[in-house]
Design an enzyme around this catalytic site. Structure first.
Site: not given
Length: 463
Positions: A89, A404, A382
């Site tokens: 991520c 995201n 994250h």
């Protein structure tokens, strides 16, 4: 290693005469059983939990309301990416931040970056960092706290913006078509486990050579030989990184404007050309530590010749001001969160009242953010790209939106929306351009950092 030894020591103490006072004895268990009076409501909850997911039972009435999708300032999304079953991520977020700038600057209709290209070098650099660190610490005992941490974490697929900054400066970037994703890149755990195994064995051999008096020069020569094997493994899993490629620049209508050959570094210099380490400030919110101080960990970086993870600790209200200033100027930011807390996956919504676990269990969860951090109950997990904020009539944030990297079908068309209350509780890191920072923040960021331990809860990698 050391943790195992400590655990055995505690176990040994527990086998002594104090067992009857400290252990759960039949008498203590009987007391618990007698005090546990099951009501009709308890029976109903137990029956429901036997066949129904916990979050379904804990869902609150308030969380069933439609999600407000209006924002005061919003930077347009330039396409949703998907890290799939990998912990990259941090890399996708960094690339999303960069490609948005390039697309706006050059009027590009689209731009897909190759995350696996930089990930290849990330894994090679982390392997070198581990092996060189083993050489550097060869005179420390194997159960030394730092050595223990090194062998516990030889390499991972997680990271932070510092890794993005160091890697693009050293290796540049390439478009997706120059080095496409592979199955091993999309699901990193199996290959990562094998690489860890290989590195630990290599590290052990270097320590054994050091114990026999092998010189540093000879150890480093052996390390380079070992890295050749690591490089070969990486090519099999992720492909061979290109040293040159052809790329066509297109206008907003998709018409080819130019076609040229590039190296990864010349491509980065054409589209961006600035030093991310010099132009950005990394801030965090950790109320368990003193604000306006800088914290970092030695050896906790992506490249041996790069930068340690380093953050300026600020009150969350100050971080919000930086984020608002950036969004007002149509600039996205790298940010990270404890994303699993109170996450409504169906609606892509993060709010403190999404789930009422306390009423379900008949208990409370009184810890504040500082308590959760210090007890390892919460920390950054994250990274996502911060793209929007909604302000009230006084200019204070009501909610935020992040882009995201879990695919376009997830949440709000690939994005998540969070209330400001949730943001204050579970936002941890933000990367912001220095031009949005006050002189006080710039000065504070330049002070000598306070070194913290490697297992610190706020210095875990974003995945």
């Amino acid at each position: 290693m050391k943790k195992t030894v400590l655990s055995l020591a505690v176990l040994a103490l527990g086998c002594g005469a104090a067992v009857a006072q400290s252990a759960i004895t039949p008498a203590v268990l009987a007391k618990m059983q007698q005090a546990d009076v099951q009501s009709a409501a308890d029976k109903a909850v137990r029956n429901a939990m036997a066949s129904t997911p916990l979050n379904t039972l804990a869902t609150t009435v308030e969380s069933m309301n439609p999600v407000d999708e209006d924002f005061t300032y919003r930077v347009p999304t330039k396409g949703i990416t998907n890290q799939k079953q990998s912990g990259r991520c941090w890399l996708f977020t960094g690339m999303n931040m960069l490609r948005s700038k390039a697309m706006t600057k050059f009027g590009l209709p689209s731009l897909e970056m190759s995350e696996v290209y930089l990930f290849f070098y990330d894994q090679l650099e982390k392997s070198n960092l581990f092996l060189q660190s083993v050489i550097d610490t060869r005179q420390k005992p194997i159960d030394d706290r730092l050595v223990d941490w090194l062998f516990s974490n030889p390499v991972s697929d997680g990271g932070t913006f510092t890794g993005v900054a160091d890697l693009v400066k050293k290796y540049g970037v390439v478009p997706r078509e120059a080095m496409p994703e592979t199955q091993s890149a999309n699901a990193t755990s199996q290959f990562n486990a094998q690489l860890k195994n290989v590195l630990r064995e290599m590290g052990l051999r270097l320590r054994q050579m050091g114990e026999k008096g092998t010189s540093v020069k000879a150890l480093e020569e052996k390390k380079v030989e070992m890295l050749g094997k690591v490089y070969h493994m990486l090519t099999l899993a992720y492909g061979v990184p290109p040293t040159e490629f052809t790329w066509s620049q297109r206008d907003k209508d998709g018409k080819v404007v130019s076609t040229d050959k590039y190296t990864p570094l010349s491509f980065y210099n054409k589209l961006w050309g600035y030093d991310l380490n010099n132009d950005y400030v990394l801030v965090m919110n950790d109320p368990s530590r003193e604000y306006y101080k800088v914290y970092q960990i030695e050896y906790d970086r992506h490249t041996y010749d790069g930068h340690n993870w380093k953050y300026l600790n600020l009150p969350v209200e100050e971080i919000a001001k930086l984020a608002i200033a950036s969004l007002k100027d149509s600039t996205k930011m790298y940010s990270s969160y404890d994303v699993g807390k109170q996450l409504d996956r169906k609606r892509g919504y993060l709010a403190m009242d999404n789930y009422d676990y306390g009423s379900l269990y008949g208990t409370t969860f009184p810890m504040d953010k500082a308590d959760r951090i210090s007890t390892f109950d919460s920390g950054s997990t994250h990274a996502m790209t911060l793209v929007a904020v909604d302000l009230d009539e006084n200019g204070q944030p009501k909610k935020w939106k992040v882009e995201n990297s879990w695919g376009a079908s997830y949440g709000q068309n690939g994005c998540l929306i969070m209330t400001n209350e949730w943001f204050e509780n579970f936002m941890f890191r933000l990367v912001v351009n220095k031009k949005y920072c006050s002189d006080e923040i710039i000065k504070a960021e330049q002070q000598k950092p306070i070194m913290v331990m490697p297992e610190d809860p706020l210095f875990q990698a974003d995945r």
